[in-house]
Design an enzyme around this catalytic site. Structure first.
Site, PDB file in Angstrom:
ATOM      1  N   SER A 143       0.871  -1.185   0.000  1.00  0.00           N
ATOM      2  CA  SER A 143       0.000   0.000   0.000  1.00  0.00           C
ATOM      3  C   SER A 143       0.902   1.228   0.000  1.00  0.00           C
ATOM      4  O   SER A 143       2.086   1.144   0.340  1.00  0.00           O
ATOM      5  CB  SER A 143      -0.849  -0.025   1.272  1.00  0.00           C
ATOM      6  OG  SER A 143      -1.515   1.200   1.463  1.00  0.00           O
ATOM      7  N   TYR A 156      -2.574  -0.926  10.308  1.00  0.00           N
ATOM      8  CA  TYR A 156      -2.495  -1.175   8.858  1.00  0.00           C
ATOM      9  C   TYR A 156      -1.117  -0.759   8.332  1.00  0.00           C
ATOM     10  O   TYR A 156      -0.471  -1.504   7.588  1.00  0.00           O
ATOM     11  CB  TYR A 156      -3.617  -0.404   8.168  1.00  0.00           C
ATOM     12  CG  TYR A 156      -3.712  -0.653   6.683  1.00  0.00           C
ATOM     13  CD1 TYR A 156      -4.288  -1.815   6.187  1.00  0.00           C
ATOM     14  CD2 TYR A 156      -3.240   0.280   5.763  1.00  0.00           C
ATOM     15  CE1 TYR A 156      -4.385  -2.052   4.812  1.00  0.00           C
ATOM     16  CE2 TYR A 156      -3.336   0.063   4.399  1.00  0.00           C
ATOM     17  CZ  TYR A 156      -3.908  -1.105   3.924  1.00  0.00           C
ATOM     18  OH  TYR A 156      -4.000  -1.329   2.569  1.00  0.00           O
ATOM     19  N   LYS A 160       1.708  -3.132   6.559  1.00  0.00           N
ATOM     20  CA  LYS A 160       2.176  -2.974   5.176  1.00  0.00           C
ATOM     21  C   LYS A 160       3.672  -2.642   5.124  1.00  0.00           C
ATOM     22  O   LYS A 160       4.361  -3.054   4.187  1.00  0.00           O
ATOM     23  CB  LYS A 160       1.332  -1.924   4.441  1.00  0.00           C
ATOM     24  CG  LYS A 160      -0.128  -2.355   4.239  1.00  0.00           C
ATOM     25  CD  LYS A 160      -0.250  -3.648   3.417  1.00  0.00           C
ATOM     26  CE  LYS A 160      -1.691  -4.017   3.100  1.00  0.00           C
ATOM     27  NZ  LYS A 160      -1.839  -5.243   2.316  1.00  0.00           N
TER      28      LYS A 160
HETATM   29  N1  LIG Z   1      -8.617  -0.504  -1.953  1.00  0.00           N
HETATM   30  C1  LIG Z   1      -7.524   0.251  -1.850  1.00  0.00           C
HETATM   31  O1  LIG Z   1      -7.544   1.477  -2.123  1.00  0.00           O
HETATM   32  C2  LIG Z   1      -6.229  -0.364  -1.412  1.00  0.00           C
HETATM   33  C3  LIG Z   1      -5.111   0.478  -1.351  1.00  0.00           C
HETATM   34  C4  LIG Z   1      -3.899  -0.057  -0.973  1.00  0.00           C
HETATM   35  C5  LIG Z   1      -3.807  -1.401  -0.678  1.00  0.00           C
HETATM   36  N2  LIG Z   1      -4.913  -2.214  -0.740  1.00  0.00           N
HETATM   37  C6  LIG Z   1      -4.738  -3.617  -0.411  1.00  0.00           C
HETATM   38  O2  LIG Z   1      -5.360  -4.408  -1.399  1.00  0.00           O
HETATM   39  C7  LIG Z   1      -5.777  -5.658  -0.826  1.00  0.00           C
HETATM   40  C8  LIG Z   1      -7.244  -5.882  -1.158  1.00  0.00           C
HETATM   41  O3  LIG Z   1      -7.997  -4.809  -0.647  1.00  0.00           O
HETATM   42  P1  LIG Z   1      -9.450  -4.429  -1.171  1.00  0.00           P
HETATM   43  O4  LIG Z   1      -9.490  -2.964  -1.211  1.00  0.00           O
HETATM   44  O5  LIG Z   1      -9.810  -5.241  -2.329  1.00  0.00           O
HETATM   45  O6  LIG Z   1     -10.297  -4.873   0.112  1.00  0.00           O
HETATM   46  P2  LIG Z   1     -11.743  -5.544   0.261  1.00  0.00           P
HETATM   47  O7  LIG Z   1     -12.640  -5.106  -0.828  1.00  0.00           O
HETATM   48  O8  LIG Z   1     -12.124  -5.313   1.670  1.00  0.00           O
HETATM   49  O9  LIG Z   1     -11.432  -7.110   0.027  1.00  0.00           O
HETATM   50  C9  LIG Z   1     -10.589  -7.783   0.903  1.00  0.00           C
HETATM   51  C10 LIG Z   1     -10.478  -9.211   0.455  1.00  0.00           C
HETATM   52  O10 LIG Z   1      -9.611  -9.902   1.379  1.00  0.00           O
HETATM   53  C11 LIG Z   1     -10.285 -11.065   1.834  1.00  0.00           C
HETATM   54  N3  LIG Z   1      -9.875 -11.415   3.195  1.00  0.00           N
HETATM   55  C12 LIG Z   1      -9.876 -10.604   4.283  1.00  0.00           C
HETATM   56  N4  LIG Z   1      -9.469 -11.300   5.357  1.00  0.00           N
HETATM   57  C13 LIG Z   1      -9.215 -12.562   4.924  1.00  0.00           C
HETATM   58  C14 LIG Z   1      -8.769 -13.743   5.557  1.00  0.00           C
HETATM   59  N5  LIG Z   1      -8.522 -13.763   6.884  1.00  0.00           N
HETATM   60  N6  LIG Z   1      -8.595 -14.866   4.818  1.00  0.00           N
HETATM   61  C15 LIG Z   1      -8.862 -14.855   3.492  1.00  0.00           C
HETATM   62  N7  LIG Z   1      -9.296 -13.761   2.827  1.00  0.00           N
HETATM   63  C16 LIG Z   1      -9.472 -12.638   3.545  1.00  0.00           C
HETATM   64  C17 LIG Z   1     -11.770 -10.711   1.768  1.00  0.00           C
HETATM   65  O11 LIG Z   1     -12.553 -11.875   1.663  1.00  0.00           O
HETATM   66  P3  LIG Z   1     -13.448 -12.495   2.848  1.00  0.00           P
HETATM   67  O12 LIG Z   1     -13.912 -11.387   3.709  1.00  0.00           O
HETATM   68  O13 LIG Z   1     -14.524 -13.245   2.113  1.00  0.00           O
HETATM   69  O14 LIG Z   1     -12.524 -13.441   3.542  1.00  0.00           O
HETATM   70  C18 LIG Z   1     -11.819  -9.929   0.468  1.00  0.00           C
HETATM   71  O15 LIG Z   1     -11.910 -10.807  -0.624  1.00  0.00           O
HETATM   72  C19 LIG Z   1      -5.498  -5.551   0.671  1.00  0.00           C
HETATM   73  O16 LIG Z   1      -4.287  -6.173   0.972  1.00  0.00           O
HETATM   74  C20 LIG Z   1      -5.386  -4.042   0.881  1.00  0.00           C
HETATM   75  O17 LIG Z   1      -4.598  -3.733   1.995  1.00  0.00           O
HETATM   76  C21 LIG Z   1      -6.125  -1.723  -1.100  1.00  0.00           C
END
Ligand SMILES: NC(=O)c1ccc[n+]([C@@H]2O[C@H](COP(=O)([O-])OP(=O)(O)OC[C@H]3O[C@@H](n4cnc5c(N)ncnc54)[C@H](OP(=O)(O)O)[C@@H]3O)[C@@H](O)[C@H]2O)c1
Length: 252
Positions: A143, A156, A160
């Site tokens: 991130s 968080y 990261k």
């Molecule tokens: N969105 C952004 O702007 C952003 C920016 C920087 C980094 N990121 C990173 O991108 C990644 C995905 O984020 P996102 O924005 O797509 O978030 P999201 O929409 O909240 O999705 C998170 C995903 O992770 C899964 N997950 C969470 N805990 C889990 C566990 N214990 N075991 C297995 N799966 C798990 C969830 O599935 P279930 O709940 O079904 O398990 C879901 O599929 C993360 O690492 C986040 O830190 C996102």
């Protein structure tokens, strides 16, 4: 874009960028191995993946926090497929927006257990599947907050920054055909972004728009990238959340 069909493990495929990436890769004929905790979302994804490309995509109900579940998943993948080409360690969570000392211990631990230890569980059990062929790409989703900080996201940020260090450390000892990177995906309008940015999340790219760029980028990672900190193009700028001054407190 690399033409050969790849076998790609993505954790956290039930929602957000993991799901969009799985669907985009499947559209290009790549085989998806995915996991998440929500069965309903996994079932609907299985159907969408089959429609995108008629292959035996493997989806598992698995919590990355559980070393045993990830070990079993790796054994199943080894037995069915022998090996895999790409790992995307994507599953992640954030806490509520709170000052560090207001974050309950349990909430802090959950972020560490999923974002760091969960990613480590995946690496522990899946890297050995890549070793015999000395071939593979590993993408640990980091991130902007793995390279800078947000004042109300201390767990968080800690998780990261750990992902960045973990990736660089592992890179030092991977055999020369296997590449590991930390990838900042940019800002994407997902559930996580809505929870953090509120209504402002809607001004950012959709997971589908993001997946187009990320697919191309991930498939073109080479051994020269080993240990690198990468960023998906056009990441978006942070909204003006982090300018809050430190509170002035009088001792009188
Ligand atoms: N969105 C952004 O702007 C952003 C920016 C920087 C980094 N990121 C990173 O991108 C990644 C995905 O984020 P996102 O924005 O797509 O978030 P999201 O929409 O909240 O999705 C998170 C995903 O992770 C899964 N997950 C969470 N805990 C889990 C566990 N214990 N075991 C297995 N799966 C798990 C969830 O599935 P279930 O709940 O079904 O398990 C879901 O599929 C993360 O690492 C986040 O830190 C996102």
């Amino acid at each position: 874009m690399a033409a050969t069909k790849k076998t790609v493990l993505i954790t956290g495929v039930t929602r957000g960028i993991g799901r969009a990436l799985a669907l985009e890769l499947a559209k290009h004929g790549h085989l998806i191995i995915g996991c998440g905790r929500d069965k309903t979302n996994l079932d609907s994804l299985q159907l969408q993946l089959s429609n995108a490309s008629p292959q035996n995509h493997l989806l598992f109900i698995a919590d990355v926090k559980s070393d045993d579940s990830i070990r079993q998943m790796a054994h199943t993948v080894r037995d069915k497929l022998g090996s895999l080409d790409i790992i995307v360690n994507n599953a992640g969570v954030n806490t509520a927006n709170l000052k560090f000392w207001e974050v309950p211990g349990e909430m802090f631990d959950n972020v560490i257990d999923i974002n760091i230890k969960g990613a480590a569980n995946v690496l522990r059990h899946f890297i050995p599947l890549m070793l015999p062929r000395n071939q593979g790409i590993i993408v640990n989703i980091s991130s902007l907050y793995g390279r800078s900080v947000g004042p109300l996201a201390s767990a968080y940020c800690a998780s990261k920054w750990a992902i960045e260090g973990l990736s660089k450390s592992i890179a030092k000892k991977l055999p020369n055909g296997i590449t590991i990177v930390a990838l900042d995906p940019g800002i994407i309008n997902t559930d996580m972004a809505v929870a953090y940015f509120g209504d402002l999340a809607s001004q950012y790219q959709s997971p589908q728009e993001w997946a187009l760029k990320a697919t191309s980028m991930i498939l073109n990672i080479t051994t020269a990238d080993n240990g690198a900190t990468l960023i998906v193009p056009d990441p978006g700028d942070l909204p003006n959340l982090d300018t809050e001054k430190r509170p002035e407190v009088s001792n009188n």
